[in-house]
Design an enzyme around this catalytic site. Structure first.
Site, PDB file in Angstrom:
ATOM      1  N   GLU A 191       0.831  -1.186   0.000  1.00 18.58           N
ATOM      2  CA  GLU A 191       0.000   0.000   0.000  1.00 18.58           C
ATOM      3  C   GLU A 191       0.871   1.244   0.000  1.00 18.58           C
ATOM      4  O   GLU A 191       1.929   1.277   0.616  1.00 18.58           O
ATOM      5  CB  GLU A 191      -0.906   0.013   1.228  1.00 18.58           C
ATOM      6  CG  GLU A 191      -2.220  -0.662   0.935  1.00 18.58           C
ATOM      7  CD  GLU A 191      -3.043  -0.907   2.181  1.00 18.58           C
ATOM      8  OE1 GLU A 191      -2.853  -0.181   3.175  1.00 18.58           O
ATOM      9  OE2 GLU A 191      -3.871  -1.830   2.153  1.00 18.58           O
TER      10      GLU A 191
ATOM     11  N   CYS B  62       3.778   8.174   1.694  1.00 21.27           N
ATOM     12  CA  CYS B  62       4.317   7.148   2.584  1.00 21.27           C
ATOM     13  C   CYS B  62       4.513   5.870   1.778  1.00 21.27           C
ATOM     14  O   CYS B  62       3.556   5.328   1.218  1.00 21.27           O
ATOM     15  CB  CYS B  62       3.338   6.925   3.731  1.00 21.27           C
ATOM     16  SG  CYS B  62       3.895   5.683   4.911  1.00 21.27           S
TER      17      CYS B  62
ATOM     18  N   GLY C 241       7.947  -2.525   6.428  1.00 18.45           N
ATOM     19  CA  GLY C 241       9.326  -2.965   6.303  1.00 18.45           C
ATOM     20  C   GLY C 241      10.338  -2.088   7.008  1.00 18.45           C
ATOM     21  O   GLY C 241      10.057  -0.955   7.381  1.00 18.45           O
ATOM     22  N   GLU C 242      11.524  -2.658   7.201  1.00 13.17           N
ATOM     23  CA  GLU C 242      12.631  -1.927   7.808  1.00 13.17           C
ATOM     24  C   GLU C 242      13.577  -1.503   6.673  1.00 13.17           C
ATOM     25  O   GLU C 242      14.301  -2.334   6.110  1.00 13.17           O
ATOM     26  CB  GLU C 242      13.349  -2.835   8.827  1.00 13.17           C
ATOM     27  CG  GLU C 242      14.675  -2.292   9.339  1.00 13.17           C
ATOM     28  CD  GLU C 242      14.624  -0.851   9.825  1.00 13.17           C
ATOM     29  OE1 GLU C 242      13.849  -0.532  10.733  1.00 13.17           O
ATOM     30  OE2 GLU C 242      15.372  -0.016   9.272  1.00 13.17           O
TER      31      GLU C 242
ATOM     32  N   CYS D 142      -0.063   5.375   8.357  1.00 12.38           N
ATOM     33  CA  CYS D 142       1.266   4.864   8.055  1.00 12.38           C
ATOM     34  C   CYS D 142       1.687   3.954   9.198  1.00 12.38           C
ATOM     35  O   CYS D 142       1.282   4.126  10.322  1.00 12.38           O
ATOM     36  CB  CYS D 142       2.267   6.012   8.009  1.00 12.38           C
ATOM     37  SG  CYS D 142       2.495   6.714   6.410  1.00 12.38           S
TER      38      CYS D 142
ATOM     39  N   SER E 107      12.587   6.161   8.096  1.00 13.66           N
ATOM     40  CA  SER E 107      12.323   5.758   9.478  1.00 13.66           C
ATOM     41  C   SER E 107      12.913   4.383   9.741  1.00 13.66           C
ATOM     42  O   SER E 107      12.669   3.430   9.006  1.00 13.66           O
ATOM     43  CB  SER E 107      10.812   5.737   9.732  1.00 13.66           C
ATOM     44  OG  SER E 107      10.553   5.199  11.014  1.00 13.66           O
TER      45      SER E 107
ATOM     46  N   CYS F 150       7.945  -7.669   7.382  1.00 13.38           N
ATOM     47  CA  CYS F 150       9.137  -7.177   8.094  1.00 13.38           C
ATOM     48  C   CYS F 150       9.684  -8.315   8.940  1.00 13.38           C
ATOM     49  O   CYS F 150       8.912  -9.071   9.531  1.00 13.38           O
ATOM     50  CB  CYS F 150       8.755  -5.994   8.991  1.00 13.38           C
ATOM     51  SG  CYS F 150      10.154  -5.232   9.813  1.00 13.38           S
TER      52      CYS F 150
ATOM     53  N   SER G 131      12.368   4.996  15.412  1.00 12.98           N
ATOM     54  CA  SER G 131      11.266   4.472  16.223  1.00 12.98           C
ATOM     55  C   SER G 131      11.783   4.252  17.630  1.00 12.98           C
ATOM     56  O   SER G 131      12.252   3.171  17.963  1.00 12.98           O
ATOM     57  CB  SER G 131      10.771   3.154  15.628  1.00 12.98           C
ATOM     58  OG  SER G 131      10.153   3.399  14.394  1.00 12.98           O
ATOM     59  N   PHE G 132      11.698   5.282  18.453  1.00 12.01           N
ATOM     60  CA  PHE G 132      12.323   5.230  19.771  1.00 12.01           C
ATOM     61  C   PHE G 132      11.429   4.489  20.768  1.00 12.01           C
ATOM     62  O   PHE G 132      11.796   3.480  21.310  1.00 12.01           O
ATOM     63  CB  PHE G 132      12.637   6.654  20.234  1.00 12.01           C
ATOM     64  CG  PHE G 132      13.822   6.714  21.154  1.00 12.01           C
ATOM     65  CD1 PHE G 132      15.079   6.364  20.687  1.00 12.01           C
ATOM     66  CD2 PHE G 132      13.677   7.104  22.478  1.00 12.01           C
ATOM     67  CE1 PHE G 132      16.184   6.398  21.537  1.00 12.01           C
ATOM     68  CE2 PHE G 132      14.773   7.140  23.329  1.00 12.01           C
ATOM     69  CZ  PHE G 132      16.024   6.791  22.864  1.00 12.01           C
ATOM     70  N   HIS G 133      10.257   5.054  21.005  1.00 15.29           N
ATOM     71  CA  HIS G 133       9.141   4.367  21.678  1.00 15.29           C
ATOM     72  C   HIS G 133       9.321   3.980  23.142  1.00 15.29           C
ATOM     73  O   HIS G 133       8.368   3.518  23.769  1.00 15.29           O
ATOM     74  CB  HIS G 133       8.725   3.107  20.909  1.00 15.29           C
ATOM     75  CG  HIS G 133       8.329   3.337  19.488  1.00 15.29           C
ATOM     76  ND1 HIS G 133       7.666   4.463  19.051  1.00 15.29           N
ATOM     77  CD2 HIS G 133       8.498   2.569  18.375  1.00 15.29           C
ATOM     78  CE1 HIS G 133       7.454   4.372  17.751  1.00 15.29           C
ATOM     79  NE2 HIS G 133       7.950   3.248  17.306  1.00 15.29           N
TER      80      HIS G 133
ATOM     81  N   CYS H 255       8.364  -5.970  16.264  1.00 16.69           N
ATOM     82  CA  CYS H 255       7.947  -4.988  17.270  1.00 16.69           C
ATOM     83  C   CYS H 255       6.540  -5.373  17.734  1.00 16.69           C
ATOM     84  O   CYS H 255       5.661  -5.623  16.904  1.00 16.69           O
ATOM     85  CB  CYS H 255       7.989  -3.586  16.688  1.00 16.69           C
ATOM     86  SG  CYS H 255       9.627  -3.174  16.051  1.00 16.69           S
TER      87      CYS H 255
ATOM     88  N   CYS I  50       3.322  -3.531  16.476  1.00 20.15           N
ATOM     89  CA  CYS I  50       3.201  -3.257  15.036  1.00 20.15           C
ATOM     90  C   CYS I  50       2.597  -4.445  14.321  1.00 20.15           C
ATOM     91  O   CYS I  50       3.080  -5.576  14.463  1.00 20.15           O
ATOM     92  CB  CYS I  50       4.584  -2.944  14.468  1.00 20.15           C
ATOM     93  SG  CYS I  50       4.578  -2.774  12.662  1.00 20.15           S
TER      94      CYS I  50
ATOM     95  N   ASN J 142      -2.234   3.059  17.039  1.00 21.67           N
ATOM     96  CA  ASN J 142      -3.280   2.646  16.124  1.00 21.67           C
ATOM     97  C   ASN J 142      -3.650   1.204  16.452  1.00 21.67           C
ATOM     98  O   ASN J 142      -2.903   0.296  16.109  1.00 21.67           O
ATOM     99  CB  ASN J 142      -2.692   2.706  14.714  1.00 21.67           C
ATOM    100  CG  ASN J 142      -3.638   3.339  13.760  1.00 21.67           C
ATOM    101  OD1 ASN J 142      -4.838   3.112  13.818  1.00 21.67           O
ATOM    102  ND2 ASN J 142      -3.092   4.140  12.875  1.00 21.67           N
TER     103      ASN J 142
HETATM  104  N1  SAH Z   1      10.309  -0.177  10.121  1.00 27.83           N
HETATM  105  C1  SAH Z   1      10.476   1.216  10.221  1.00 27.83           C
HETATM  106  C2  SAH Z   1       9.521   2.026   9.385  1.00 27.83           C
HETATM  107  C3  SAH Z   1       8.097   1.572   9.287  1.00 27.83           C
HETATM  108  S1  SAH Z   1       7.051   1.812  10.656  1.00 27.83           S
HETATM  109  C4  SAH Z   1      10.402   1.626  11.657  1.00 27.83           C
HETATM  110  O1  SAH Z   1      10.039   0.813  12.507  1.00 27.83           O
HETATM  111  O2  SAH Z   1      10.740   2.758  11.948  1.00 27.83           O
HETATM  112  C5  SAH Z   1       6.721   3.577  10.704  1.00 27.83           C
HETATM  113  C6  SAH Z   1       6.349   4.061  12.115  1.00 27.83           C
HETATM  114  O3  SAH Z   1       5.040   3.604  12.509  1.00 27.83           O
HETATM  115  C7  SAH Z   1       7.322   3.538  13.151  1.00 27.83           C
HETATM  116  O4  SAH Z   1       7.656   4.529  14.082  1.00 27.83           O
HETATM  117  C8  SAH Z   1       6.505   2.450  13.811  1.00 27.83           C
HETATM  118  O5  SAH Z   1       7.016   2.154  15.057  1.00 27.83           O
HETATM  119  C9  SAH Z   1       5.123   3.051  13.810  1.00 27.83           C
HETATM  120  N2  SAH Z   1       4.033   2.097  14.031  1.00 27.83           N
HETATM  121  C10 SAH Z   1       3.972   0.802  13.664  1.00 27.83           C
HETATM  122  N3  SAH Z   1       2.788   0.249  14.039  1.00 27.83           N
HETATM  123  C11 SAH Z   1       2.090   1.217  14.663  1.00 27.83           C
HETATM  124  C12 SAH Z   1       0.798   1.279  15.262  1.00 27.83           C
HETATM  125  N4  SAH Z   1       0.010   0.212  15.311  1.00 27.83           N
HETATM  126  N5  SAH Z   1       0.406   2.446  15.806  1.00 27.83           N
HETATM  127  C13 SAH Z   1       1.211   3.532  15.740  1.00 27.83           C
HETATM  128  N6  SAH Z   1       2.424   3.553  15.182  1.00 27.83           N
HETATM  129  C14 SAH Z   1       2.871   2.405  14.651  1.00 27.83           C
HETATM  130 FE1  SF4 Z   2       9.143  -3.702  11.283  1.00 27.28          FE
HETATM  131 FE2  SF4 Z   2       9.032  -1.070  11.800  1.00 27.28          FE
HETATM  132 FE3  SF4 Z   2       6.930  -2.690  12.328  1.00 27.28          FE
HETATM  133 FE4  SF4 Z   2       9.125  -2.849  13.822  1.00 27.28          FE
HETATM  134  S1  SF4 Z   2       7.745  -1.057  13.655  1.00 27.28           S
HETATM  135  S2  SF4 Z   2       7.959  -4.589  12.987  1.00 27.28           S
HETATM  136  S3  SF4 Z   2      10.718  -2.467  12.324  1.00 27.28           S
HETATM  137  S4  SF4 Z   2       7.770  -2.219  10.308  1.00 27.28           S
END
Ligand code: SAH
Ligand code: SF4
Length: 391
Positions: A115, A128, A194-195, A368, A226, A135, A248-250, A139, A142, A325
């Site tokens: 997408e 985006c 994806g990463e 996204c 990212s 991936c 993606s610090f979190h 995480c 995700c 999300n």
């Molecule tokens: N893999 C890369 C880029 C894709 S994810 C990464 O992890 O950075 C893009 C962003 O969306 C990242 O910060 C990810 O942590 C965040 N993300 C993934 N799933 C999410 C969700 N369910 N709700 C909010 N943010 C989310």
């Molecule tokens: Fe992959 Fe990014 Fe999702 Fe982590 S947040 S599983 S690195 S797409």
């Protein structure tokens, strides 16, 4: 006769055709394009010039039909059409949200789907895009992380996402006009599936095409990659791409980050911060974006906010708070609006811009970071319906 000779000869005379049909030129670097043209019979002396001409047709004017490349001789255009194709991922569905967000479901070779989401704003339009199908990282918040990796996208499939959006926005310059400064598609974020740093070369080559001054011509300041924190590739990103970086610090402790972003067990917060400190200087970029997903009771306390500020001290930074999300079966809940506001206030008072990312295109589920999950769910429920009906 030397028994080996005919074999050598056979190899030498095999025509340089691709095993499965004509070669797609989309996604080739300038050098690869030149080599491909030489392989199809272009004299070496002319190849650089021909590659520049084709390049400009494809990436500046958005032309997909060799016959339209009018500064090339007719025979040469015919030769190109015989040997090559210019193919983008196929758009399967296109949805436009009430707020103008556009979502494209695209099919790539092998039948996989990705997408692509376009988000218009007053001062910019952001696309985006994805770098992998699925991936390999897991995480825990995700949805993409719950899917098996199917494969890396090719450079052509990555830049193809940008090109198909430009097609849909009707944004290729018209011959004889100047490139407009205020573009509909002005920014790219690699925040889809994806990463990107686990598909480094293809992402780099695609972004080089996006930035090329004789093509799509997007500034490296308008491209944000990212990453979840693939530390060894962060320095390479600075050197070889030079785009903006988001991370993606979190979480603010290794314990919590280990569960949310398991790559933290390989490269922990301290190691990651070290790489991030070096990034702006090497890439000559402005600020690093710290993405922080707000998870109820997990990472959203006042103490977390204060720890975050301490950790990133000295790094030119922007903090992007992302309301979680939720997806069916997710092990977390989104923090309350009040909690997000309190967290944002602490960050703001410490001098950081802390925009809370507004969910956009919610009516078409275009957030996204969890691209494609909605489609998969829809498919699952359709499969469920079929199963329930005994089909
Ligand atoms: N893999 C890369 C880029 C894709 S994810 C990464 O992890 O950075 C893009 C962003 O969306 C990242 O910060 C990810 O942590 C965040 N993300 C993934 N799933 C999410 C969700 N369910 N709700 C909010 N943010 C989310
Ligand atoms: Fe992959 Fe990014 Fe999702 Fe982590 S947040 S599983 S690195 S797409």
């Amino acid at each position: 006769m030397d028994a080996k000779a005919p074999i050598t000869q056979d190899v030498m005379t095999i025509p340089r055709k691709m095993p499965d049909g004509p070669m797609n030129l989309i996604g080739l670097s300038r050098d690869q394009l030149r080599d491909a043209l030489i392989g199809a019979g272009t004299p070496e002396k002319q190849a650089k010039m021909r590659a520049s001409q084709v390049w400009q047709w494809v990436y500046h004017w958005g032309v997909r039909d060799f016959a339209e490349m009018t500064n090339l001789a007719k025979d040469y255009r015919a030769m190109l059409a015989e040997n090559f194709v210019l193919e983008l991922p196929e758009v399967v569905t296109r949805q436009v949200s009430e707020d103008g967000t556009r979502k494209y479901l695209c099919r790539i070779a092998g039948g996989h789907e990705v997408e692509v989401v376009y988000i218009p704003e007053t001062d910019r339009g952001t696309l985006c895009i994805s770098s992998q199908v699925g991936c390999t990282l897991t995480c825990s918040f995700c949805h993409t992380g719950t899917q098996k990796l199917v494969r890396n996208l090719t450079a052509g499939e990555i830049i193809g996402q940008v090109m198909l959006a430009r097609d849909d926005l009707d944004e290729w310059p018209k011959p004889g006009t100047r490139t407009d400064e205020s573009r509909l598609l002005s920014n790219i974020v690699l925040m889809g599936m994806g990463e990107p740093l686990y598909n480094f070369e293809n992402v780099r080559d695609a972004m080089k095409i996006a930035m090329d001054p004789h093509g799509i011509q997007l500034s490296r300041r308008r491209i944000t990659l990212s990453t979840s924190g693939v530390v060894p590739e962060i320095a390479r990103t600075a050197e070889e791409i030079g785009c903006q970086l988001a991370v993606s610090f979190h979480a603010t402790t290794d314990d919590v980050r280990n569960t949310l972003v398991p790559i933290n067990k390989r490269w922990n917060i301290e190691t990651l911060l070290e790489a991030l400190r070096a990034y702006p200087k090497v890439s000559n970029s402005e600020r690093i974006t710290f993405e922080y997903v707000m998870l109820d009771g997990i990472n959203d306390s006042d103490d977390d906010a204060r720890r975050l500020i301490k950790l990133i001290d000295g790094i030119p930074a922007k903090i992007n708070l992302i309301p979680f999300n939720e997806w069916p079966g997710a092990p977390y809940k989104r923090s309350s609006n009040n909690r997000i506001r309190a967290f944002a206030d602490i960050i703001y008072n410490a001098g950081y811009a802390s925009p809370v990312r507004r969910p956009r295109g919610e009516d078409i589920m275009a957030a996204c970071g969890q691209l494609k999950s909605a489609t998969e769910r829809a498919r699952k429920s359709r499969a469920q319906i079929a199963a329930d009906a005994g089909l």
